[in-house]
Write a protein that holds these residues in place. Structure first.
Motif, short mmCIF file in Angstrom:
data_model
loop_
_atom_site.label_atom_id
_atom_site.label_comp_id
_atom_site.label_asym_id
_atom_site.label_seq_id
_atom_site.Cartn_x
_atom_site.Cartn_y
_atom_site.Cartn_z
N TYR A 117 -26.43 -80.99 46.16
CA TYR A 117 -25.63 -80.89 47.38
C TYR A 117 -24.17 -80.63 47.02
O TYR A 117 -23.62 -81.26 46.13
N VAL A 118 -23.53 -79.70 47.72
CA VAL A 118 -22.11 -79.40 47.53
C VAL A 118 -21.33 -79.78 48.78
O VAL A 118 -20.40 -80.58 48.73
N SER A 119 -21.71 -79.20 49.94
CA SER A 119 -20.96 -79.51 51.17
C SER A 119 -21.73 -79.09 52.41
O SER A 119 -22.66 -78.30 52.34
N GLY A 120 -21.26 -79.61 53.55
CA GLY A 120 -21.81 -79.23 54.84
C GLY A 120 -22.78 -80.26 55.39
O GLY A 120 -23.31 -81.09 54.66
N GLN A 121 -22.96 -80.21 56.70
CA GLN A 121 -23.94 -81.04 57.39
C GLN A 121 -24.99 -80.12 57.99
O GLN A 121 -24.65 -79.09 58.57
N ALA A 154 -32.57 -79.50 62.24
CA ALA A 154 -32.31 -79.76 60.82
C ALA A 154 -31.62 -81.10 60.69
O ALA A 154 -30.87 -81.51 61.58
N GLY A 155 -31.86 -81.79 59.57
CA GLY A 155 -31.19 -83.06 59.35
C GLY A 155 -31.52 -83.67 58.01
O GLY A 155 -32.38 -83.17 57.28
N TRP A 156 -30.82 -84.75 57.70
CA TRP A 156 -31.08 -85.56 56.50
C TRP A 156 -32.14 -86.59 56.86
O TRP A 156 -32.04 -87.24 57.91
N TYR A 157 -33.11 -86.80 55.99
CA TYR A 157 -34.15 -87.80 56.21
C TYR A 157 -34.37 -88.59 54.93
O TYR A 157 -34.48 -88.01 53.85
N PRO A 158 -34.46 -89.94 55.04
CA PRO A 158 -34.69 -90.77 53.85
C PRO A 158 -36.05 -90.44 53.22
O PRO A 158 -37.05 -90.31 53.93
N VAL A 159 -36.05 -90.31 51.90
CA VAL A 159 -37.29 -90.03 51.18
C VAL A 159 -38.28 -91.17 51.42
O VAL A 159 -39.44 -90.95 51.74
N ASP A 160 -37.79 -92.40 51.27
CA ASP A 160 -38.64 -93.56 51.55
C ASP A 160 -38.80 -93.67 53.06
O ASP A 160 -37.82 -93.85 53.78
N GLY A 161 -40.01 -93.51 53.52
CA GLY A 161 -40.26 -93.58 54.95
C GLY A 161 -40.54 -92.24 55.60
O GLY A 161 -40.70 -92.18 56.83
N LEU A 162 -40.61 -91.17 54.82
CA LEU A 162 -40.92 -89.87 55.42
C LEU A 162 -42.26 -89.88 56.16
O LEU A 162 -42.39 -89.27 57.22
#
Length: 139
Positions: free
Chosen positions: A94-98, A108-116
């Motif tokens: 990861y470098v930058s941006g949301q 689109a989004g960030w999701y925790p690996v634990d709990g997918l």
């Protein structure tokens, strides 16, 4: 004659989370997976992963290494092969941006690996396995 098509997925694992997108178009519209797409002529799979990530999410990442390959073989109602993709999974720093859905991504989004598995997302095959593999490589 149907021939396999080379595609790539960008696996960005940062702070124990991965970026996932919901497919906005067929095939498999509505399902969740890693950003990705076709490798263009003259482009490496690593370059394609970074490009597709930027196009679909607006996130900038630096390709680090190949994680694995995934065969996606779609069959029609009679059992014949309708499509065959070989996807290279590229681990990216990861470098930058949301993540914001763009191009052919609906969300689109960030999701925790634990709990997918329990996140309530309709995940494409192997997303959880690839996310865990990425997490192990990131330390």
């Amino acid at each position: 004659m149907i021939r396999p098509v080379l595609g790539t997925i960008a696996v960005v694992c940062h702070e124990q989370q991965v970026i996932l997108v919901q497919r906005g178009k067929e095939p498999r519209a509505g399902m969740w997976g890693f950003p990705g797409g076709h490798v263009e002529l003259g482009e490496t799979a690593m370059q394609a992963a970074a490009r597709e990530l930027l196009e679909e999410t607006g996130v900038i990442a630096r390709p680090r290494q190949y994680l694995t390959n995934i065969d996606v073989i779609a069959r029609n109602e009679t059992g014949g092969i309708s499509a065959h993709y070989l996807l290279t999974a590229v681990l990216c720093d990861y470098v930058s941006g949301q993540p914001v859905a763009a191009d052919d991504a609906a969300q689109a989004g960030w999701y925790p690996v634990d709990g997918l598995e329990t996140a309530g997302l309709d995940l494409l095959d192997q997303v959880v396995d690839v996310a865990r593999l990425a997490q192990r490589h990131m330390g």
